[in-house]
Design an enzyme around this catalytic site. Sequence first.
Site, PDB file in Angstrom:
ATOM      1  N   HIS A  19       0.863  -1.187   0.000  1.00  0.00           N
ATOM      2  CA  HIS A  19       0.000   0.000   0.000  1.00  0.00           C
ATOM      3  C   HIS A  19       0.900   1.238   0.000  1.00  0.00           C
ATOM      4  O   HIS A  19       2.134   1.109  -0.013  1.00  0.00           O
ATOM      5  CB  HIS A  19      -1.004  -0.027   1.162  1.00  0.00           C
ATOM      6  CG  HIS A  19      -0.406  -0.073   2.540  1.00  0.00           C
ATOM      7  ND1 HIS A  19       0.374   0.934   3.048  1.00  0.00           N
ATOM      8  CD2 HIS A  19      -0.473  -1.018   3.517  1.00  0.00           C
ATOM      9  CE1 HIS A  19       0.750   0.638   4.273  1.00  0.00           C
ATOM     10  NE2 HIS A  19       0.264  -0.568   4.579  1.00  0.00           N
ATOM     11  N   HIS A  27       4.010   1.650   2.276  1.00  0.00           N
ATOM     12  CA  HIS A  27       5.257   1.007   1.849  1.00  0.00           C
ATOM     13  C   HIS A  27       5.909   1.818   0.723  1.00  0.00           C
ATOM     14  O   HIS A  27       7.115   2.063   0.718  1.00  0.00           O
ATOM     15  CB  HIS A  27       4.998  -0.424   1.348  1.00  0.00           C
ATOM     16  CG  HIS A  27       4.240  -1.268   2.323  1.00  0.00           C
ATOM     17  ND1 HIS A  27       2.992  -1.778   2.051  1.00  0.00           N
ATOM     18  CD2 HIS A  27       4.540  -1.672   3.574  1.00  0.00           C
ATOM     19  CE1 HIS A  27       2.571  -2.474   3.096  1.00  0.00           C
ATOM     20  NE2 HIS A  27       3.488  -2.432   4.030  1.00  0.00           N
ATOM     21  N   CYS A  45       3.609 -10.714  19.484  1.00  0.00           N
ATOM     22  CA  CYS A  45       2.618 -10.174  18.543  1.00  0.00           C
ATOM     23  C   CYS A  45       3.018 -10.611  17.138  1.00  0.00           C
ATOM     24  O   CYS A  45       4.092 -10.233  16.648  1.00  0.00           O
ATOM     25  CB  CYS A  45       2.550  -8.653  18.622  1.00  0.00           C
ATOM     26  SG  CYS A  45       1.533  -7.956  17.303  1.00  0.00           S
ATOM     27  N   CYS A  98       3.445  -7.703  14.590  1.00  0.00           N
ATOM     28  CA  CYS A  98       4.767  -7.049  14.674  1.00  0.00           C
ATOM     29  C   CYS A  98       5.888  -8.067  14.528  1.00  0.00           C
ATOM     30  O   CYS A  98       7.050  -7.670  14.393  1.00  0.00           O
ATOM     31  CB  CYS A  98       4.969  -6.373  16.028  1.00  0.00           C
ATOM     32  SG  CYS A  98       3.821  -5.062  16.410  1.00  0.00           S
ATOM     33  N   CYS A 147      -1.460  -5.128  21.776  1.00  0.00           N
ATOM     34  CA  CYS A 147      -0.358  -4.480  21.070  1.00  0.00           C
ATOM     35  C   CYS A 147      -0.837  -3.092  20.626  1.00  0.00           C
ATOM     36  O   CYS A 147      -1.906  -2.973  20.031  1.00  0.00           O
ATOM     37  CB  CYS A 147       0.011  -5.326  19.845  1.00  0.00           C
ATOM     38  SG  CYS A 147       0.994  -4.401  18.650  1.00  0.00           S
ATOM     39  N   HIS A 190      -1.320  -3.031  16.653  1.00  0.00           N
ATOM     40  CA  HIS A 190      -2.339  -3.873  16.029  1.00  0.00           C
ATOM     41  C   HIS A 190      -3.658  -3.924  16.795  1.00  0.00           C
ATOM     42  O   HIS A 190      -4.645  -4.459  16.281  1.00  0.00           O
ATOM     43  CB  HIS A 190      -1.777  -5.281  15.783  1.00  0.00           C
ATOM     44  CG  HIS A 190      -0.671  -5.260  14.767  1.00  0.00           C
ATOM     45  ND1 HIS A 190       0.661  -5.113  15.115  1.00  0.00           N
ATOM     46  CD2 HIS A 190      -0.712  -5.288  13.417  1.00  0.00           C
ATOM     47  CE1 HIS A 190       1.387  -5.068  14.010  1.00  0.00           C
ATOM     48  NE2 HIS A 190       0.594  -5.170  12.964  1.00  0.00           N
ATOM     49  N   LYS A 242      -2.555   4.397  11.727  1.00  0.00           N
ATOM     50  CA  LYS A 242      -1.615   3.951  10.703  1.00  0.00           C
ATOM     51  C   LYS A 242      -2.366   3.213   9.604  1.00  0.00           C
ATOM     52  O   LYS A 242      -3.144   2.294   9.893  1.00  0.00           O
ATOM     53  CB  LYS A 242      -0.601   3.015  11.362  1.00  0.00           C
ATOM     54  CG  LYS A 242       0.426   2.453  10.425  1.00  0.00           C
ATOM     55  CD  LYS A 242       1.371   1.526  11.182  1.00  0.00           C
ATOM     56  CE  LYS A 242       2.325   0.842  10.229  1.00  0.00           C
ATOM     57  NZ  LYS A 242       2.596  -0.538  10.589  1.00  0.00           N
ATOM     58  N   LYS A 279      -3.260  -2.696   5.631  1.00  0.00           N
ATOM     59  CA  LYS A 279      -4.114  -3.631   4.900  1.00  0.00           C
ATOM     60  C   LYS A 279      -5.008  -4.386   5.867  1.00  0.00           C
ATOM     61  O   LYS A 279      -6.176  -4.619   5.595  1.00  0.00           O
ATOM     62  CB  LYS A 279      -3.234  -4.627   4.134  1.00  0.00           C
ATOM     63  CG  LYS A 279      -2.784  -4.085   2.802  1.00  0.00           C
ATOM     64  CD  LYS A 279      -3.778  -4.455   1.725  1.00  0.00           C
ATOM     65  CE  LYS A 279      -3.470  -3.686   0.465  1.00  0.00           C
ATOM     66  NZ  LYS A 279      -3.471  -4.487  -0.734  1.00  0.00           N
TER      67      LYS A 279
HETATM   68  N1  MSP Z   1       9.443  -6.783   7.487  1.00  0.00           N
HETATM   69  C1  MSP Z   1       9.557  -5.743   8.441  1.00  0.00           C
HETATM   70  C2  MSP Z   1      10.791  -4.892   8.194  1.00  0.00           C
HETATM   71  C3  MSP Z   1      12.070  -5.638   8.199  1.00  0.00           C
HETATM   72  S1  MSP Z   1      13.413  -4.615   7.835  1.00  0.00           S
HETATM   73  C4  MSP Z   1      14.726  -5.513   8.220  1.00  0.00           C
HETATM   74  C5  MSP Z   1       8.330  -4.850   8.376  1.00  0.00           C
HETATM   75  N2  MSP Z   1       7.640  -4.896   7.248  1.00  0.00           N
HETATM   76  S2  MSP Z   1       6.310  -4.067   6.967  1.00  0.00           S
HETATM   77  O1  MSP Z   1       5.936  -4.423   5.642  1.00  0.00           O
HETATM   78  O2  MSP Z   1       5.352  -4.300   8.001  1.00  0.00           O
HETATM   79  O3  MSP Z   1       6.688  -2.578   7.076  1.00  0.00           O
HETATM   80  C6  MSP Z   1       7.719  -2.101   6.301  1.00  0.00           C
HETATM   81  C7  MSP Z   1       7.815  -0.608   6.393  1.00  0.00           C
HETATM   82  O4  MSP Z   1       6.626  -0.015   5.901  1.00  0.00           O
HETATM   83  C8  MSP Z   1       8.005  -0.103   7.819  1.00  0.00           C
HETATM   84  O5  MSP Z   1       9.012   0.888   7.801  1.00  0.00           O
HETATM   85  C9  MSP Z   1       6.696   0.518   8.142  1.00  0.00           C
HETATM   86  O6  MSP Z   1       6.835   1.598   9.022  1.00  0.00           O
HETATM   87  C10 MSP Z   1       6.262   1.001   6.771  1.00  0.00           C
HETATM   88  N3  MSP Z   1       4.849   1.246   6.766  1.00  0.00           N
HETATM   89  C11 MSP Z   1       3.841   0.341   6.860  1.00  0.00           C
HETATM   90  N4  MSP Z   1       2.664   1.022   6.956  1.00  0.00           N
HETATM   91  C12 MSP Z   1       2.935   2.354   6.932  1.00  0.00           C
HETATM   92  C13 MSP Z   1       2.156   3.505   6.922  1.00  0.00           C
HETATM   93  N5  MSP Z   1       0.855   3.475   7.031  1.00  0.00           N
HETATM   94  N6  MSP Z   1       2.795   4.686   6.777  1.00  0.00           N
HETATM   95  C14 MSP Z   1       4.156   4.786   6.582  1.00  0.00           C
HETATM   96  N7  MSP Z   1       4.908   3.713   6.610  1.00  0.00           N
HETATM   97  C15 MSP Z   1       4.328   2.508   6.872  1.00  0.00           C
HETATM   98  O7  MSP Z   1       8.073  -4.121   9.317  1.00  0.00           O
END
Ligand code: MSP
Length: 540
Positions: free
Chosen positions: A27, A30, A136, A139, A161, A164, A317, A320
Amino acid sequence: MAEGDPLSNEKAYYVTTPIYYVNDAPHIGHAYTTTAGDVLTRWHRQRGEKVWYLTGVDEHGTKVQRAAEAGGVTPQQWVDRLVTESWLPVLETVDAANDDFIRTTEDRHVQRVQRFWEQVRENGYVYSAPYEGPYCVGCEEFKLPGDLVEGTGEFEGQLVCPVHGKPAEELREENWFFQLSAFTDRLIEHYEAHPEAVRPQSAYNEVMAFLRGGLVDISMSRSSVDWGIPLSWDPEQVVYVWFDALLNYATATGYGSEPGSADAERYATTWPADVHLVGKDILRFHAVYWPAMLMAAGEPLPGQVFAHGWLLVGGEKMSKSKLTGIAPEQIIDHFGSDAFRYYFMRAISFGQDGSFSWEDMSARYTAELANGLGNLASRATAMVGKYRAGALPEPGPLGEQEMAVVERLAAAIPAADSAVTELDFATAIGEVRAVVELVNQYVTEVEPWVLAKDESSAQRLDTVLYTMCEALRAIAVAYNPVMPKAMASLWEQLGAESALGSLTAQRLGDAGRWGQLPAGAVITKGAALFPRLPDESPEI
Ligand code: MSP
């Protein structure tokens, strides 16, 4: 892929994004991190630096395993499909120029992760013990006593958490532990000596407070999970997903490869990373666990962890799992990738939370891109076409109004450059935008269309047309890292490609120097850089 010889001995400016969980499709939260890293690395390339930009996906762990089970396929089938259909294509959607893409199921990663933990074990920081406590899955984190908060609604009266909003699962399993507690003092000393190593300041303070509370040892393996990298000394257990994932930053560029090999050479010229970009939710992993792991293995520490804010929906935040995720293509199909990149870097201060709103994005697109920069470019190219048959005229003497443009431009580019050094993209864009506004205002004041009616003003008109085009030349260089497609088109329309060479070869340090576009450059009015939007906004 980056230009230049990637194996030259010079240390590359090395930037990473987190590797994203492939439990689902991406989304815009990311895409936000990937875009920021791309703007940052393109900026450094435009400075003439050697750069390495890494992104990728985190494929192991319970979250992915459960998603695959729910989808009725094996975890490998699940990740293969999502990576091919969603995660690789989104890089193109946002126009990312990453140098590499790592998947944690790749052999290069698996082998090097095993080697890393063997090294840490040899160094005496791994021991076997039972774990009992909350975990969790959202996380993928062992929760500490202070981490959970009072639940609300259906979880009233329970601890949940905070990210979540659900209770953590209770685990009881035999694990291998990483002796994190051995690194408390060294980490505090490190961060006291290097306050720039965690940014912004609020993130630094959070990390220091956590460290001063003292660190406790943490499981580095899982015995009740099988979707992961087996421990080489105990293949019944897999590496805890975070202690597999964090290593991607080192394994991708060659940690643990054969001495003298091309991979070992690459590691020597990339590691340590200069900037790890992360969301604020994963700060502790990057600014505490990761450097402790590196210390335990005897590897150098990264230069900086920068924690950015969240994209929020209804104050929470975007995610999905909460069904609030907006796919990047929903926005980019409508506005284009350049506008997406511009908007998120310009409208949200990097490090703070921000909300996406369709109305705000449309308003800024129209005011700043279509009516601002787009209109300036189309006026300049159309007028040179109409009044000078498409050949850039030689300017006459510069008056006060032109000098104001020249000076503003000369100041704006170094100011933007130092803002990007601080990862303050909004200020950097604001500096360039101020030049666009100044030139638009200049055109309104000097009225070239009036000058064109009077033969005796011919030289004055030459100067005005030159000023517009030469300012656009510098703007194209400064905005290229942010909006590479539109700036490539502008470069072409200014005839700069044949006069000055490729846009990527222009140097930011020199971009503010006046008088580079030569008289006679062939100016053509091409397609609008930022077409006006169709009226209807899609349902999102
Ligand atoms: N897999 C782990 C990261 C491992 S790095 C060695 C993870 N993945 S994640 O897909 O959940 O999140 C990846 C990144 O996307 C994180 O930096 C997270 O903060 C970011 N985001 C996920 N949702 C977000 C928003 N709504 N807004 C901004 N960034 C967000 O954590």
